[in-house]
Design a protein around this motif. Sequence first.
Motif, mmCIF file in Angstrom:
data_model
loop_
_atom_site.group_PDB
_atom_site.id
_atom_site.type_symbol
_atom_site.label_atom_id
_atom_site.label_comp_id
_atom_site.label_asym_id
_atom_site.label_seq_id
_atom_site.Cartn_x
_atom_site.Cartn_y
_atom_site.Cartn_z
ATOM 1 N N GLU A 1 0.856 -1.193 0.000
ATOM 2 C CA GLU A 1 0.000 0.000 0.000
ATOM 3 C C GLU A 1 0.886 1.236 0.000
ATOM 4 N N ASP B 1 -1.682 7.728 -1.177
ATOM 5 C CA ASP B 1 -2.637 7.909 -2.273
ATOM 6 C C ASP B 1 -2.059 8.673 -3.460
ATOM 7 N N TRP C 1 0.658 8.544 -4.881
ATOM 8 C CA TRP C 1 1.516 7.751 -5.768
ATOM 9 C C TRP C 1 0.760 6.652 -6.502
ATOM 10 N N ALA C 2 -0.532 6.498 -6.207
ATOM 11 C CA ALA C 2 -1.313 5.430 -6.835
ATOM 12 C C ALA C 2 -1.457 5.635 -8.337
ATOM 13 N N ASN D 1 -4.754 2.315 -4.218
ATOM 14 C CA ASN D 1 -3.376 2.593 -3.800
ATOM 15 C C ASN D 1 -2.645 1.329 -3.352
#
Length: 206
Positions: A124, A127, A129-130, A154
Amino acid sequence: MFTGIVQGVATIEEVTAEPGLSTYIVRFPEDKLDGVSIGASVAINGTCLTVTRHEGSALCFDAMQETLKLTTLGHLKAGDPVNFERAARIGDEIGGHLLSGHIHTTAKIVEILRPENNVTLWFEVPDEWARYLFPKGYIAINGASLTIGEARGNRFSVHLIPETLRATTFASVQEGQQVNIEIDSQTQTIVDTLARLGYDGPAPTL
């Protein structure tokens, strides 16, 4: 530059922490330091560090405050195993994908699956970098060039074969552990360019 092909596992022998700076003594396999010199670049868990001292089969590195903030190096302690790769040279085979050794973020291992003869890890990321996660895309985790299996929001997975487990520290990771992430530079460039052109919105409803 690095290739993401981990050359082996080294061991943290000593960590000296001072305000804004940590110094690491890292013990390497005897046959992996031929020709190494002061000032050389070595990736430790994917983080490009500069050799400051050479003592037999051990190398010394300094990590500044910014590096400690962006990576997992600040959590390392004596006895911890780490992935390492020496800098690529012109003419070397690029078996993985080109890496800079500059860590973008960290990820948490959220699930470990162990089907027969391989391991699947789920990670995980923060967010923001998702947007760079795509199935079959490249990603570097603790310095290892890997292919993303699935991407869900993510979270993403990678599948590890026995040889990868043998040659890296992934065989001993645990759920909840943090790892270093370097996003593939080409993926990042394409995604960011499309965003600047206005193509990063949701798909239209037909």
